[in-house]
Design a protein around this motif. Structure first.
Motif, PDB file in Angstrom:
ATOM      1  N   ALA A  21       0.820  -1.215   0.000  1.00  0.00           N
ATOM      2  CA  ALA A  21       0.000   0.000   0.000  1.00  0.00           C
ATOM      3  C   ALA A  21       0.852   1.262   0.000  1.00  0.00           C
ATOM      4  CB  ALA A  21      -0.928   0.006   1.205  1.00  0.00           C
TER       5      ALA A  21
ATOM      6  N   ASN B 163       1.305   5.216   0.894  1.00  0.00           N
ATOM      7  CA  ASN B 163       0.804   6.191   1.856  1.00  0.00           C
ATOM      8  C   ASN B 163       0.455   7.478   1.113  1.00  0.00           C
ATOM      9  OD1 ASN B 163       1.151   4.566   4.176  1.00  0.00           O
ATOM     10  ND2 ASN B 163       3.330   5.061   4.209  1.00  0.00           N
TER      11      ASN B 163
ATOM     12  N   ASN C 107      -3.180   3.654   1.525  1.00  0.00           N
ATOM     13  CA  ASN C 107      -3.619   4.043   2.857  1.00  0.00           C
ATOM     14  C   ASN C 107      -3.666   5.564   2.868  1.00  0.00           C
ATOM     15  OD1 ASN C 107      -2.996   4.932   5.803  1.00  0.00           O
ATOM     16  ND2 ASN C 107      -3.660   2.814   6.006  1.00  0.00           N
TER      17      ASN C 107
ATOM     18  N   THR D 192      -4.471   9.316   4.396  1.00  0.00           N
ATOM     19  CA  THR D 192      -4.625  10.166   5.578  1.00  0.00           C
ATOM     20  C   THR D 192      -5.159  11.526   5.142  1.00  0.00           C
ATOM     21  OG1 THR D 192      -2.805   9.096   6.751  1.00  0.00           O
ATOM     22  CG2 THR D 192      -3.448  11.284   7.505  1.00  0.00           C
TER      23      THR D 192
ATOM     24  N   ASP E 276      -8.513   6.711   5.567  1.00  0.00           N
ATOM     25  CA  ASP E 276      -8.270   5.658   6.547  1.00  0.00           C
ATOM     26  C   ASP E 276      -7.873   6.236   7.896  1.00  0.00           C
ATOM     27  OD1 ASP E 276      -8.466   3.281   4.705  1.00  0.00           O
ATOM     28  OD2 ASP E 276      -6.828   4.367   3.725  1.00  0.00           O
ATOM     29  N   ASN E 277      -7.174   7.357   7.862  1.00  0.00           N
ATOM     30  CA  ASN E 277      -6.694   8.030   9.064  1.00  0.00           C
ATOM     31  C   ASN E 277      -6.904   9.527   8.882  1.00  0.00           C
ATOM     32  OD1 ASN E 277      -5.134   5.503  10.000  1.00  0.00           O
ATOM     33  ND2 ASN E 277      -4.167   5.980   8.027  1.00  0.00           N
TER      34      ASN E 277
END
Length: 252
Positions: free
Chosen positions: A63, A65, A111, A113, A132-133
């Motif tokens: 994944a 970032n 992923n 953010t 996700d975050n």
């Protein structure tokens, strides 16, 4: 500074009540619809041309970032990471029920953010599966703990998205954030854009900050959205807010 904490050029329309809403439906109705906010079509086009081929290859090993900096409800993540166009985002956000989940899957393993000043926008983005975050922060004046979290997140990012956003940040905040992204060890790409005709001197300063730290990859010019009535009064004869879209990458 506006009531939401966002610092806005006095000649630019404030959208405070939209940015702090609990769902993106007001954003869809008053910005995407009424002002024909078509810029994400061009953000996606630029991303697909200059970043997506690398991202798909890289994501095959794990994944990536992704950081959406000052991403609000996440429309540009939907465009670039999920591959949605202007009409698709509008359809997804047409009411409080349809907006609960992002309508298209991600195009590669990621992923994501979301970073923004609006806690409500981030909460929506995470609940809908766009983020996700999340990191809720005033990027101009983060506290020490938030600054440390921002530093880790930016350094670890493979892709940084910041669209129609850097105009709200002070030069020292832009420098700090770009230093953090530039310090990452892995290869990394950035999609960023600049609004025209707002805050042109600040945009020029931001471009210098970026070019000092990153390698320029490519760009395009496009429409962003229609000017509001207030903006047309401040810029007589103008109808559209325009964009410069840039892609840059970390220097090795």
């Amino acid at each position: 500074m506006s009531d939401s904490g966002v610092q806005t050029d006095e000649k630019k329309q404030h959208f405070d009540d939209i940015y702090v809403a609990e769902t993106p439906v007001p954003f869809k109705e008053r910005i995407l619809d009424d002002l024909q906010y078509v810029s994400d079509n061009f953000n996606r086009l630029t991303f697909d041309r200059l970043i997506k081929p690398w991202a798909e290859k890289k994501a095959a090993s794990g994944a990536l970032n992704v950081v959406d900096l000052a991403g609000c409800f996440g429309n540009t993540t939907m465009a670039t990471i999920n591959g949605m166009d202007y009409d698709g985002i509008r359809e997804n956000w047409k009411n409080a029920e349809t907006c609960k989940k992002v309508a298209q899957p991600r195009r590669f393993n990621a992923n994501v953010t979301g970073i923004d000043i609006s806690a409500n926008a981030l909460a929506y983005g995470q609940s809908a599966g766009i983020y996700d975050n999340t990191i809720q922060a005033d990027l101009n004046t983060p506290d020490a703990a938030t600054q440390a979290e921002l530093e880790r997140t930016m350094k670890n990012a493979n892709i940084l998205i910041s669209t129609a956003a850097l105009v709200y940040l002070q030069p020292d905040a832009v420098e700090r954030l770009m230093d953090e992204f530039a310090a990452g060890d892995d290869e990394g790409y950035m999609l960023v854009n600049f609004l025209n005709p707002f805050a042109l001197e600040a945009a020029d300063a931001t471009k210098r900050i970026l070019l000092e730290r990153f390698e320029f990859v490519g760009s395009m010019a496009s429409r962003h959205r229609l000017m509001s009535e207030l903006e047309r009064s401040n810029y007589p004869g103008e109808e559209w807010v325009m964009l410069e879209i840039w892609v840059l990458k970390r220097r090795k």
